[in-house]
Design a protein around this motif. Structure first.
Motif, short mmCIF file in Angstrom:
data_model
loop_
_atom_site.label_atom_id
_atom_site.label_comp_id
_atom_site.label_asym_id
_atom_site.label_seq_id
_atom_site.Cartn_x
_atom_site.Cartn_y
_atom_site.Cartn_z
N VAL A 32 -30.80 1.68 1.89
CA VAL A 32 -30.74 1.87 0.62
C VAL A 32 -30.27 0.67 -0.35
O VAL A 32 -30.54 0.43 -1.58
CB VAL A 32 -29.73 3.13 0.42
N SER A 33 -29.34 -0.16 0.43
CA SER A 33 -28.68 -1.21 -0.49
C SER A 33 -29.83 -2.45 -0.47
O SER A 33 -29.60 -3.40 -1.45
CB SER A 33 -27.59 -1.54 0.07
N ARG A 34 -30.93 -2.52 0.59
CA ARG A 34 -31.56 -3.71 0.61
C ARG A 34 -33.01 -3.21 1.00
O ARG A 34 -32.95 -2.25 1.50
CB ARG A 34 -31.21 -4.99 1.46
N THR A 35 -34.11 -3.84 0.48
CA THR A 35 -35.37 -3.70 0.84
C THR A 35 -35.61 -4.77 2.02
O THR A 35 -35.68 -5.88 1.75
CB THR A 35 -36.46 -3.72 -0.41
N VAL A 36 -36.13 -4.13 3.16
CA VAL A 36 -36.40 -4.70 4.29
C VAL A 36 -37.59 -4.71 4.90
O VAL A 36 -37.87 -3.53 5.31
CB VAL A 36 -35.23 -4.65 5.26
N TYR A 37 -38.48 -5.71 5.06
CA TYR A 37 -39.54 -5.86 5.69
C TYR A 37 -39.48 -6.74 6.91
O TYR A 37 -39.11 -7.52 6.75
CB TYR A 37 -40.72 -6.47 4.87
N GLN A 285 -30.16 -1.63 11.80
CA GLN A 285 -28.89 -1.03 12.21
C GLN A 285 -27.69 -1.65 11.32
O GLN A 285 -26.98 -1.19 10.73
CB GLN A 285 -28.47 -0.99 13.55
N ALA A 286 -27.89 -3.25 11.05
CA ALA A 286 -27.12 -3.89 10.40
C ALA A 286 -27.19 -3.66 8.97
O ALA A 286 -26.19 -3.46 8.46
CB ALA A 286 -27.54 -5.57 10.83
N VAL A 287 -28.45 -3.56 8.56
CA VAL A 287 -28.47 -3.25 7.12
C VAL A 287 -27.89 -1.98 6.62
O VAL A 287 -27.27 -1.75 5.49
CB VAL A 287 -29.83 -3.50 6.46
N ASP A 291 -25.06 -0.85 3.77
CA ASP A 291 -25.21 0.18 3.09
C ASP A 291 -23.77 0.73 2.94
O ASP A 291 -23.66 1.45 1.54
CB ASP A 291 -26.32 1.24 3.54
N THR A 292 -23.07 0.68 3.69
CA THR A 292 -21.76 1.42 3.66
C THR A 292 -20.50 0.59 2.74
O THR A 292 -19.67 0.95 2.62
CB THR A 292 -21.09 1.86 4.93
N PHE A 298 -21.48 -5.81 9.15
CA PHE A 298 -23.11 -6.30 9.08
C PHE A 298 -23.14 -7.70 9.66
O PHE A 298 -24.00 -8.08 10.53
CB PHE A 298 -23.63 -6.43 7.52
N ARG A 299 -22.15 -8.54 9.27
CA ARG A 299 -22.45 -9.90 9.78
C ARG A 299 -21.92 -10.03 11.19
O ARG A 299 -22.62 -10.77 12.14
CB ARG A 299 -21.31 -10.89 9.16
#
Length: 389
Positions: A32-37, A285-287, A291-292, A298-299
């Motif tokens: 939800v916090s990033r758009t990921v393709y 999973q990282a993204v 989101d939280t 994440f890193r």
């Protein structure tokens, strides 16, 4: 069990692969916090009699199954991009069929898709910019016609015939005015395709950046975002800070993606990455952790993958597709290590060996035993029996 792998010196070196399957990243909805393709590869059909410069023979079921795998983890699919060997084994006829099939599959499973719009139907001498524009328009019509967002790719043909920055401004302006929905503009650097040297009318990246930004500023309502593939984190950050409100930056930097996606106090990049083909579940999973609000978590998940990515994308960068498909084979997503155009031969055995070790160390193989067995088979094909050389 120990496997002997050839080192850079050609001598055998023992390696202890993982013995237990890695914890599987859970399937889930889109972040939800990033758009990921993820830019996805194609699976060749090795049983069709073809040649490296003949039409691509594609295993459509295996190719679409891999896209379903990415969608199951909430990732969008960036279709018919350079990861799919566009212009390096996959011609326009093959890309058009790929777009049609993937768009239909996305609709059937509720997956997010964006498809590449280029000019690769132009295979002979090009007379001028108008011919390039017509090729772009044909592909834009197809992509929008199947219900996909368009990714306007950089054009080798345009780089060959454009003479000034105004040639780029005029062509892109006309194309954007015709687009029915906002598009993603793709700036692919010459490290990915040497024929794109001097894109936007100048080999000086500062001058090229100004031309690129002027096109976006003139049509902000027609640009969803920009994908930057220059492998230069500083330049990407500077560029994204100058984008009009509402225009996203999608990182295509396969060297520096964790820091660019994490962002800073002035913003962040979304993602459209070839490395998210082999990293798909882990990246998703990282993204979701991001989101939280847990940037550190994440890193912690994504930073260790950078060594593998930098290895796969090392110069000549355009051959990264070989490593991507190699890892898909080891991970069990396809039954062979064959690529359209014969591109499986584009990387050396030592390069592939290191890719195997790095990927195994990251736990990218759902079951390490079959991956180890396939690695042994590849070594045998190359005449490596583990003995002294």
């Amino acid at each position: 069990m120990t496997i002997l792998l050839p080192g850079p010196d050609g001598a055998p070196h023992p390696y202890e692969p993982r013995t237990e399957p890695a914890p599987l990243a859970p399937a889930g909805g889109p972040p939800v916090s990033r758009t990921v393709y993820s830019a996805a590869h194609v699976v060749a059909d090795p049983f069709v009699d073809t040649t490296p410069d003949g039409p691509a023979a594609v295993d459509w079921e295996a190719t679409l199954a891999f896209r379903r795998h990415l969608w199951s983890h909430g990732l969008g699919v960036a279709e018919a991009m350079d990861t799919a060997q566009r212009g390096m084994g996959l011609d326009w006829a093959g890309a058009a069929e790929l777009i049609r099939r993937s768009a239909a599959e996305a609709k059937a499973v509720g997956g997010t898709i964006a498809c590449g719009v280029g000019t690769d139907r132009l295979t002979g001498p090009v007379t001028g910019v108008d011919e390039v524009r017509a090729a772009y328009e044909e592909q834009l019509e197809l992509v929008e016609g199947v219900g996909s967002r368009a990714i306007v790719m950089a054009s080798r043909a345009l780089a060959a015939v454009a003479r000034t920055p105004d040639d780029y401004r005029e062509l892109y302006g006309r194309l954007l005015r015709q687009a029915s929905e906002p598009v993603i503009l793709h700036w692919l650097g010459p490290m990915f395709d040497p024929a794109l040297e001097g894109y936007w009318g100048s080999a000086d990246l500062d001058e090229a950046t100004e031309t690129f930004l002027s096109i976006i500023a003139a049509h902000p309502d027609k640009v969803d975002g920009i994908k930057i593939s220059l492998l230069d984190a500083r330049r990407e950050v500077e560029l994204r800070r100058r984008l009009p409100n509402g225009v996203r930056c999608y990182t295509g930097d396969d060297f520096n993606y964790p820091e660019l996606i994490a962002g800073d106090e002035q913003g962040f990049s979304h993602a459209l990455l070839g490395i998210f083909d082999p990293l798909g579940p882990l990246a998703a999973q990282a993204v979701r952790v991001l989101d939280t609000g847990d940037t550190e978590g994440f890193r912690k998940l994504l930073d260790p993958t950078v060594e593998l990515s930098r290895h796969l994308f090392e110069a000549p960068t355009r051959f990264y597709k070989t490593g991507v498909v190699f890892l898909a084979w080891l991970a069990g997503h396809q039954e062979h290590f064959t690529m359209v155009g014969g591109l499986q031969s584009a990387r050396s055995l030592p390069h592939l060996v290191r890719a195997y070790r790095l990927a195994d160390g990251l736990g990218l193989f759902p079951d390490p035993a079959p991956a180890e067995e396939r690695m042994r088979r590849l070594l045998a094909v190359h005449g490596f029996d583990g003995g002294p050389r």
